[in-house]
Design a protein around this motif. Structure first.
Motif, PDB file in Angstrom:
ATOM      1  N   GLN A   1       0.827  -1.200   0.000  1.00  0.00           N
ATOM      2  CA  GLN A   1       0.000   0.000   0.000  1.00  0.00           C
ATOM      3  C   GLN A   1       0.869   1.261   0.000  1.00  0.00           C
ATOM      4  O   GLN A   1       0.482   2.283  -0.577  1.00  0.00           O
ATOM      5  CB  GLN A   1      -0.939  -0.016   1.218  1.00  0.00           C
ATOM      6  N   ASP A   2       2.018   1.215   0.631  1.00  0.00           N
ATOM      7  CA  ASP A   2       2.928   2.363   0.599  1.00  0.00           C
ATOM      8  C   ASP A   2       3.354   2.684  -0.829  1.00  0.00           C
ATOM      9  O   ASP A   2       3.441   3.855  -1.211  1.00  0.00           O
ATOM     10  CB  ASP A   2       4.202   2.085   1.411  1.00  0.00           C
TER      11      ASP A   2
ATOM     12  N   ASP B   1       0.404   4.385  -2.376  1.00  0.00           N
ATOM     13  CA  ASP B   1       0.092   5.695  -1.793  1.00  0.00           C
ATOM     14  C   ASP B   1       1.172   6.729  -2.098  1.00  0.00           C
ATOM     15  O   ASP B   1       0.877   7.884  -2.403  1.00  0.00           O
ATOM     16  CB  ASP B   1      -0.046   5.570  -0.268  1.00  0.00           C
TER      17      ASP B   1
ATOM     18  N   TYR C   1      -6.945   9.676  -0.704  1.00  0.00           N
ATOM     19  CA  TYR C   1      -6.770   8.411   0.008  1.00  0.00           C
ATOM     20  C   TYR C   1      -8.037   8.086   0.773  1.00  0.00           C
ATOM     21  O   TYR C   1      -8.721   8.987   1.252  1.00  0.00           O
ATOM     22  CB  TYR C   1      -5.585   8.513   0.977  1.00  0.00           C
TER      23      TYR C   1
ATOM     24  N   ARG D   1      -3.546   6.914   5.876  1.00  0.00           N
ATOM     25  CA  ARG D   1      -2.795   6.736   4.638  1.00  0.00           C
ATOM     26  C   ARG D   1      -2.464   8.086   4.023  1.00  0.00           C
ATOM     27  O   ARG D   1      -1.388   8.295   3.480  1.00  0.00           O
ATOM     28  CB  ARG D   1      -3.591   5.908   3.615  1.00  0.00           C
TER      29      ARG D   1
ATOM     30  N   ASP E   1      -5.364   1.812  11.900  1.00  0.00           N
ATOM     31  CA  ASP E   1      -5.954   2.239  10.635  1.00  0.00           C
ATOM     32  C   ASP E   1      -7.153   1.349  10.336  1.00  0.00           C
ATOM     33  O   ASP E   1      -7.345   0.315  10.965  1.00  0.00           O
ATOM     34  CB  ASP E   1      -4.926   2.184   9.494  1.00  0.00           C
TER      35      ASP E   1
END
Lengths: 707, 707
Positions: free
Chosen positions: A287-288, A291, A441, A446, B285
């Motif tokens: 996900q990083d 993002d 996001y 995030r 999260d």
């Protein structure tokens, strides 16, 4: 390795050596994928068993091919791969991907076979990728040259290029980022055992590739790690962000080294130093990658790290504040002028402080958004905006997106959005944002994390500018190198400190003596009280040998101490080479720190700094940088440790001479570079940092030449 | 507050007070949502302006309703809400949600109006939810009693129930978890300013609600935080996991307190202590809510924290190892027997060590999966399995899922999967896993994180069992309470330490004297060297007043020091109340720690432990627990600090008396409970921990009674 990898990613022709008609097997898949994804170049399956595969003419041997292919895919058993590679070399093939497994990863015979592969590649100056890899996928050029589940799907081409040392997992990242995350890839390659073209070679290619905007990399370990800093800095100079995922922190074996510096400088510490020194952004999950790639696409960089938060839901504003602060950003007070403006805009039950809460009142008055955004953007205390739209959807969402895009088009401050509406309920709104490359996001966490990554990258660029203006320290002490070649055993304290003094690093006043009478004379010269210690390359642990006396304060006591120390040293180790007894000033009022050098086989020389004693040894509260470091970087190293407040005068103490400390770090780093062919490890422990204006003094030192 | 909230979530009839025909506005939405989502009970819009809304008969007033509704939704302006609430009370309404804003969040008049609301609710013993909230959604009963974007969508009912102090954001979490994450919610409520039914009340309800399997909570701050530990422990006893998202770490104001303990014990430290002490799992999260909910659905708990990793891709195995180790799990060596079994199963180019790499060879032999899984499951060193299937998809994926589910059905060890294939490419495989509630995750990082959450919860259960078997320390010292009521100023060291001694905590030997002659006599009794310090409630900083002498080693020196201290103290503050001079033994060879109590207005008494000096003050390396703590919990507190190695004998020192230290923590916690009505703060700083077998001694102490 300086191959033009453009040709590798865009080959005009490809030989598929060992291609199989069983299209589901590893050797069957690549040709199938190339054909089904409409590869535009010429394809040459090579396998004496077949006349054709998938209607493509099959050749019995590499020699028989009608032309020299730009790229060869080697899909046969490891025992025969070298032979095929040689045939490719003779044919003039420039690039070969060796998919086969069974090399260094199995040990024994596999290691030999891998050496043979490397030798063949070197002989013909071929760019070899692998072995033990899953190939390459150039979405921009329809080149699907690999195997695995993800190759069955077609990918849109984007602006992220990636190199991964893991095959299966690397392609999973691309697949999920692209299909679920909407971040599309351009060129993707896996390098496996990486005996030829390396991860860093591919990064260099991506830096030069005009179509690549963001570079992603999955690293298990770099054999050419000494290049990492240079390559990273080149990317930084080109403003091409590198997202690096480094794994293998917990599996690395413990190293047994003489110095604390070398013990603490495990691979990860040096990777992180190199990342930090060259603005490489660390990622920790798929996900990083998604993002952060979106964040960098926005094309705007904040001038500082101050973020204003605007929210329609108070709760999420608190959450965003937490996330931004935790990741090093500031959520500053707005200027009085902005606050006044907001008072006229935001409802009384909202908040005109940062985070600004415009509340659900936007349901009634849409212009609230635009007016608030504008007021906050105009604030000189604000470098970026994070706005939270909760789950707003449908027509309302679309209208809000119109307001936001109108403002965003006219500012160079990044605007990031946390917007939790599901895609199908805010399609028009999201499309407007995407058209302007405004990052958005689903979760405030995030969003804050991605904005912090952008902000941190912008800070790296500013730091790099500063660094480039500074003088890089350079020192030459040729005589020392000669000594280091001769004296290959551990240097005792006095000689190690003379070496430090040669590089301009402050040391205690001290005199090496070999008689009790000389010791007394030395003590008188230095002034009482003094310290006495045995000096012997064979007794690194002087205290353990009971061969140290502190606070000796009279002639008689010095003479007695001298005799005792000599006696104890001999009792400790009868055949120890005794260089004498060191008579040394007692240092008072300094803060004990540790400063050291480790000369890593992969990275080269690195410098470590920390507070002394438990801080470094138990808490591992130390900072590392690859050498050389400039003055500003030395200050960063000091700031970075958690205990740095101690040096700045915590608990009512006088502030220490941080200026002199930074100077010492710079000089030690220059020493590390000057001696990199001769020095293995260096610890200055303790390095006394005296009160402001009084400098630093090395209290003890250990120097280990390279063997 | 002991309302039966079952009726709140499943009302037989609902009054919508202030309902509007403008269905898009806040006051128009709830009736619309109730109707469109097929609420099965009776609806009573109340608004004198209308005859009907959406075909539902509208009433002019609450009095006019034909029955007493179970629930009232109050949607009118804050200025008239109390009046409406009163009418509800008179009508006998049991629950009311006040949606209106404009209360404590705006200050001033709003605070008064909020008090009025609370008073009305109390008068009629009504359960009031809000004000300033977005309502409730009971997916299991089709009760959509709120407003906001997410209410326009229908939700499948699941087994997660949630209470959120944030309206907009709370519903976003539910929406994304349910729609994108596939984790369905049962009951969801937002509490806004929370003047009536509190977050903890709702959690208590969810604990008792048979349909709720996992409880989620979004917390900004609890006004009844003192209940948190008890409620959390009740959930733990029922094995109902609570996922808590606590925000507001960075915005809390700094507190100015006399003791380090109180300064370091910010709200977050106490929340985390309560979470840890009751097995509440912290989430950070939205994805955590989804991932952990799936983990808990598996219905299996690992017996220990040892995970075996099985992978088809070596790279991902490294990554998973990193993640598991970073989150407190062990990736142990497999037994010799298992390794032997694997040698016969796994290909030579794979790995039979943990992480086990079966490689892409599964493409050729599917039985590899089953045989490997079985061998590893049978290993007594393994408590759980994390398996990585990369992007395997299609028929192969389905066949692998068949193998996995066959094995999983016959073991009580949890099997977690990292499987990156997109949903549409492994639908059948995922359906098989879901049917058996086998958790699977797209990324190895998420998988490792979720398994670690489950493992940590299982560890909490084991710790709780241990704790319940232990004696809870109880002490009564009634005389002290009397003194604390009288002496409301800060107690000077000697009296504070007498109080410690009353609770059986070791203190230095010391004698309070008022003449130089008595000081000499005291010193002789104690034995030289001694320490002399002034004792005065008006001089808390004795060193600053130059009224401390260390290492005084003769009669003459004691007499001189006594006079000097008295002189300096008077010079420092002429009107200071001098209680005398304390003559004290010099403690040698102990490790300096800090042990303290903060009596938090919300949480009640809590205990803090850390190493002394910079460790606590600069590095904040301390651990907190709510009092009382048992012996095993005291040991946890000691283990938890980063510097704990120092106590265990780091750097060649002798191990300290950890047993006595844990005993002292237990006693201080009992003291904190006994004195909770009278004690505000307590610091024992330093608490000397002597070598093993020699106990602990309080070197100095500060005690602050409650005002």
């Amino acid at each position: 390795m300086h191959h033009d990898l453009e040709r590798f990613f865009n080959p005009r022709s490809i030989a598929v050596i060992g291609a199989s008609q069983d299209l589901i097997t590893i050797s069957g898949q690549p040709l199938h994928h190339l054909v089904s994804h409409h590869y535009a170049g010429r394809l040459y399956p090579v396998n004496p068993k077949y006349q054709e595969i998938l209607g493509v003419k099959c050749y019995a041997s590499i020699e028989a091919l009608p032309e020299t292919p730009d790229l060869a895919l080697i899909l046969i058993n490891s025992s025969r791969a070298a032979e095929m590679l040689r045939a490719c070399g003779k044919k003039g093939v420039r690039f070969a991907i060796v998919f086969s497994s069974g090399y260094s990863e199995v040990g024994g015979r596999g290691i030999e076979m891998q050496r043979e592969l490397a030798a063949v590649a070197a002989e013909f100056d071929m760019g070899i990728i692998g072995p033990n890899c899953q190939g390459m996928l150039n979405a921009a050029g329809n080149v699907y040259a690999g195997f695995g589940s993800v190759f069955f799907t077609a990918y849109d081409a984007g602006a992220v290029s990636m190199v991964s040392q893991s095959g299966g997992f690397g392609f999973s990242v691309m697949n999920l980022a692209s299909k679920d995350g909407g971040v599309h890839f351009r060129q993707m390659v896996t390098t496996g055992n990486e005996i030829g073209v390396s991860t860093l070679d591919f990064i260099e290619h991506f830096i030069d590739d005009a179509g690549t905007e963001v570079i992603a990399v999955y690293i298990e370990g770099l054999k050419d790690a000494h290049r990492l800093l240079k390559v990273g800095r080149r990317a930084l100079a080109q403003k091409k962000p590198i997202l690096a995922w480094k794994v293998g922190n917990s599996v690395q074996g413990a190293r047994a080294a003489a110095s604390h510096t070398a013990n603490l400088g495990g691979a990860m510490a040096l990777y992180q130093a190199a990342f930090r020194q060259s603005g490489i952004i660390q990622v920790e999950d798929i996900q990083d990658v998604v993002d952060y790639s979106r964040a960098f696409r926005c094309g705007k960089l904040p001038k500082g790290n101050r973020v204003a938060i605007i929210t329609v839901s108070g709760g999420a504003g608190i959450l965003m504040t937490d996330e931004c602060v935790a990741r090093g950003m500031q959520v500053p007070q707005l200027s009085a002028e902005t606050t006044e403006k907001l008072r006229a805009i935001v409802p009384a039950f909202g908040s005109i402080q940062n985070p600004v809460d415009v509340t659900a009142a936007i349901f009634n008055d849409l212009s609230l958004i635009r007016r608030t955004l504008q007021a906050v953007l105009d604030d000189p205390n604000v470098d970026a905006i994070a706005m939270i739209n909760a789950s707003l959807q449908g027509e309302l969402a679309d209208n809000i997106a119109i307001e936001i895009t109108a403002i965003a088009a006219q500012t160079d401050k990044p605007i990031f959005l946390a917007w939790s509406a599901r895609d199908e309920l805010a399609r028009a709104a999201y499309a407007r944002l995407d058209a302007l490359k405004i990052p958005h996001y689903k979760s405030p966490v995030r969003c804050g994390r991605a904005l912090a990554a952008l902000s941190s990258y912008a800070a790296s660029l500013r730091r790099e500018e500063l660094r480039l203006e500074e003088t890089v320290p350079v020192c030459f002490v040729p005589a020392l190198k000669t000594q280091l070649v001769v004296k290959r055993y551990d240097w005792s304290e006095h000689f190690a400190k003379q070496a430090l003094a040669d590089y301009g690093i402050g040391v205690t006043r001290e005199i090496l003596v070999s008689t009790a009478a000389a010791a007394v004379e030395a003590a008188r010269t230095l002034g009482y009280p003094v310290v006495l210690k045995v000096q012997s390359p064979d007794i690194p642990h002087k205290t353990e040998a009971r061969a140290v006396r502190l606070g000796v304060d009279s002639d008689t006591a010095v003479a007695l101490a001298f005799d005792e120390i000599m006696r104890n040293a001999q009792a400790y180790q009868a055949d120890a080479r005794i260089e004498g007894v060191l008579v040394q000033e007692m240092v008072a009022g300094g803060i004990e720190t540790i400063l050291g050098v480790t000369n890593d086989p992969l990275f080269g020389p690195a410098v470590m700094f920390g507070l002394g004693g438990i801080f470094a040894e138990v808490l591992h509260d130390v900072s590392f940088r690859l050498a050389p470091v400039t003055y500003s970087v030395a200050l960063e190293m000091i700031d970075e440790i958690k205990g740095s407040a101690v040096l700045k005068g915590a608990r009512g103490a006088a502030p220490a001479d941080i200026d002199a400390l930074a100077g010492a770090i710079v000089r030690v780093s220059a020493m590390a570079v000057d001696l990199q062919d001769h020095l293995a490890e260096l610890d200055i422990n303790p390095l006394f940092v005296l009160p402001k204006g009084q400098g630093v003094k090395a209290g003890d030192a250990l120097l280990k030449p390279k063997n």
